[in-house]
Design an enzyme around this catalytic site. Structure first.
Site, PDB file in Angstrom:
ATOM      1  N   LYS A 130       2.834  18.807  32.169  1.00 38.83           N
ATOM      2  CA  LYS A 130       2.020  18.197  31.123  1.00 38.83           C
ATOM      3  C   LYS A 130       0.526  18.393  31.364  1.00 38.83           C
ATOM      4  O   LYS A 130      -0.243  18.517  30.409  1.00 38.83           O
ATOM      5  CB  LYS A 130       2.320  16.692  31.007  1.00 38.83           C
ATOM      6  CG  LYS A 130       3.646  16.405  30.345  1.00 38.83           C
ATOM      7  CD  LYS A 130       3.702  14.965  29.864  1.00 38.83           C
ATOM      8  CE  LYS A 130       5.001  14.659  29.151  1.00 38.83           C
ATOM      9  NZ  LYS A 130       5.095  13.253  28.748  1.00 38.83           N
TER      10      LYS A 130
ATOM     11  N   LYS B 153      13.450  23.282  26.654  1.00 42.34           N
ATOM     12  CA  LYS B 153      14.092  22.075  26.121  1.00 42.34           C
ATOM     13  C   LYS B 153      13.508  21.703  24.754  1.00 42.34           C
ATOM     14  O   LYS B 153      12.336  21.977  24.469  1.00 42.34           O
ATOM     15  CB  LYS B 153      14.010  20.913  27.123  1.00 42.34           C
ATOM     16  CG  LYS B 153      12.695  20.220  27.185  1.00 42.34           C
ATOM     17  CD  LYS B 153      12.778  18.929  28.001  1.00 42.34           C
ATOM     18  CE  LYS B 153      11.380  18.299  27.972  1.00 42.34           C
ATOM     19  NZ  LYS B 153      11.215  17.088  28.693  1.00 42.34           N
TER      20      LYS B 153
ATOM     21  N   LYS C 117       9.291  17.024  21.547  1.00 47.17           N
ATOM     22  CA  LYS C 117       8.432  16.481  20.502  1.00 47.17           C
ATOM     23  C   LYS C 117       7.163  17.301  20.350  1.00 47.17           C
ATOM     24  O   LYS C 117       6.547  17.309  19.295  1.00 47.17           O
ATOM     25  CB  LYS C 117       7.993  15.064  20.886  1.00 47.17           C
ATOM     26  CG  LYS C 117       9.070  14.032  20.845  1.00 47.17           C
ATOM     27  CD  LYS C 117       8.557  12.715  21.436  1.00 47.17           C
ATOM     28  CE  LYS C 117       9.646  11.665  21.418  1.00 47.17           C
ATOM     29  NZ  LYS C 117       9.275  10.453  22.137  1.00 47.17           N
TER      30      LYS C 117
HETATM   31  P1  AMP Z   1      10.683  10.734  25.614  1.00 48.76           P
HETATM   32  O1  AMP Z   1      10.650  11.045  24.193  1.00 48.76           O
HETATM   33  O2  AMP Z   1      10.034  11.787  26.449  1.00 48.76           O
HETATM   34  O3  AMP Z   1      10.221   9.335  25.902  1.00 48.76           O
HETATM   35  O4  AMP Z   1      12.213  10.782  26.007  1.00 48.76           O
HETATM   36  C1  AMP Z   1      13.122   9.779  25.660  1.00 48.76           C
HETATM   37  C2  AMP Z   1      14.485  10.071  26.225  1.00 48.76           C
HETATM   38  O5  AMP Z   1      15.026  11.252  25.631  1.00 48.76           O
HETATM   39  C3  AMP Z   1      14.500  10.313  27.730  1.00 48.76           C
HETATM   40  O6  AMP Z   1      15.656   9.698  28.290  1.00 48.76           O
HETATM   41  C4  AMP Z   1      14.609  11.801  27.858  1.00 48.76           C
HETATM   42  O7  AMP Z   1      15.243  12.209  29.044  1.00 48.76           O
HETATM   43  C5  AMP Z   1      15.454  12.147  26.642  1.00 48.76           C
HETATM   44  N1  AMP Z   1      15.204  13.525  26.185  1.00 48.76           N
HETATM   45  C6  AMP Z   1      14.023  14.030  25.752  1.00 48.76           C
HETATM   46  N2  AMP Z   1      14.152  15.329  25.394  1.00 48.76           N
HETATM   47  C7  AMP Z   1      15.456  15.657  25.610  1.00 48.76           C
HETATM   48  C8  AMP Z   1      16.231  16.851  25.435  1.00 48.76           C
HETATM   49  N3  AMP Z   1      15.700  17.974  24.936  1.00 48.76           N
HETATM   50  N4  AMP Z   1      17.541  16.804  25.754  1.00 48.76           N
HETATM   51  C9  AMP Z   1      18.111  15.666  26.246  1.00 48.76           C
HETATM   52  N5  AMP Z   1      17.441  14.513  26.439  1.00 48.76           N
HETATM   53  C10 AMP Z   1      16.129  14.491  26.127  1.00 48.76           C
END
Ligand code: AMP
Ligand code: TRP
Length: 350
Positions: A118, A211, A214
């Site tokens: 990041k 991956k 967002k």
């Molecule tokens: P975040 O939006 O970064 O707060 O992520 C929220 C949750 O979504 C966390 O548990 C991440 O590990 C999961 N997550 C985010 N991106 C992915 C992805 N591409 N595949 C699987 N899990 C994800």
């Protein structure tokens, strides 16, 4: 002492909740409700660790906080039986972070790969908060002395850090912990990551080695929870594939990241194994598989999108849910903070 089992997890309100968040995290949040007391947190304090241009400013942060809350509820999280709230309402998250800042070691944080990704090349210009992000995450979990944490694969290293912090706190303060009535010297549990299901790492629709995220510049790389049926269909039809037909055995997916990803998504949405997907579609062309994938995707996501829309149209209702969750979370958090302060030696008024 055996710790009371409790689930905690968080999602950042940084916009564009996508299929990766849903399958990697939220689906498991929903499932854990059957067996555990669960606390699900919209981590708005984590969201501001990137520059304000990235998280979008105050109005956007509030909007996204309500949207993630709506996504939780629309996906099947019950805010009455369990706890749903936003992090910044409970002062204990920041307070415990400070204590953990003095337990965690700089060398531990220097190993965090997400910070490196990041912060990018201009590390000197990253916020101190971005560097400290995993310590705040440990505080989130341990403020409720949670034992189980459902997350996607990308959070594994952060969970290991939380375990290290819990263990070092217990070691550093072991005499004091015993003195305060914990005979085995264990005050914080070592939280266990729950990284389960066929889609713990959903990949970009444009590049099977990256991956789904967002922050990807291309909206075609992800399926957002708020996408309508036409948009979902378009994105899946445009999704990158290779010229070969689908294999009939799982081993045949190994060198084919895009095919593997789409099969994994189908399996997760349909609640079957990847092998079962291949038994059904192996040998066939991508075009017909993609049609079936559009169908399961729309069937699962369209009701969630419409319920989210209904909920965010009534921000007062969402805010009331968060306030109620926060007041119940605060009782638990205050109790942990009182004991933690006593253990550390901070004088407090009774
Ligand atoms: P975040 O939006 O970064 O707060 O992520 C929220 C949750 O979504 C966390 O548990 C991440 O590990 C999961 N997550 C985010 N991106 C992915 C992805 N591409 N595949 C699987 N899990 C994800
Ligand atoms: N860092 C997590 C993510 O980006 C979000 C998060 C913050 C979290 N605090 C947490 C997840 C505590 C689990 C437990 O996905």
């Amino acid at each position: 002492m055996a710790f009371v089992e409790r689930v905690f997890s968080g999602v950042q309100p940084t916009g564009n909740l996508h299929l990766g968040n849903y399958l990697g995290a939220i689906v498991n949040f929903v499932k854990m409700q059957e067996t555990h007391n669960c606390i699900y947190c919209v981590v708005d304090m984590h969201a501001i660790t990137m520059g304000i241009d990235v998280w979008g400013g105050p109005a956007e942060l509030a909007r996204n906080t309500r949207e993630v809350t709506a996504a939780f509820i629309a996906s099947g999280i019950d805010p009455n039986k369990h706890i749903v709230f936003n992090q910044s309402q409970i002062a204990g998250h920041a307070e415990l972070t400070w204590i953990f800042n003095c337990v965690a070691r700089i060398g531990w944080l220097n190993r965090m790969t997400q910070f490196k990704e990041k912060a990018g090349k201009d590390r000197e210009n990253a916020s101190v908060g971005l560097y400290d992000y995993p310590v705040l995450m440990a505080a989130d979990i341990l403020l409720y002395r949670a034992t189980h944490v459902p997350v996607g694969e990308d959070q594994k290293q952060h969970l290991e850090l939380s375990r290290d912090i819990a263990q070092k706190f217990n070691n550093d303060f072991s005499d004091s912990i015993r003195g305060h009535g914990f005979a085995d010297g264990l005050f914080f549990p070592q939280p266990e990551p729950l990284i389960t299901g066929p889609a713990t790492r959903v990949m970009s629709l444009r590049d099977g080695t990256k991956k789904m995220s967002k922050s990807d510049a291309s909206d075609n790389s992800r399926i957002n929870l708020t996408d309508d049926a036409d948009t979902i269909a378009q994105k899946i039809r445009k999704a990158k594939t290779d010229p070969e037909p689908l294999p009939s055995e799982e081993k045949g997916l190994e060198p084919r990241p895009e095919a593997d990803n789409l099969v994994g998504i189908y399996a997760a949405l349909a609640g079957i194994s990847k092998q079962e997907v291949l038994t059904q579609f192996g040998g066939g062309q991508f075009s017909s598989f993609k049609n079936a994938l559009v169908e399961v995707c729309v069937a699962k996501l369209a009701p969630i999108a419409s319920e989210m829309k209904r909920l965010v149209a009534d921000p007062g209702h969402v805010d009331a849910i968060l306030a109620d969750g926060a007041s119940r979370a605060r009782d638990l958090a205050d109790e942990t903070m009182r004991m933690t302060k006593d253990i550390v030696g901070f004088i407090r008024s009774h």
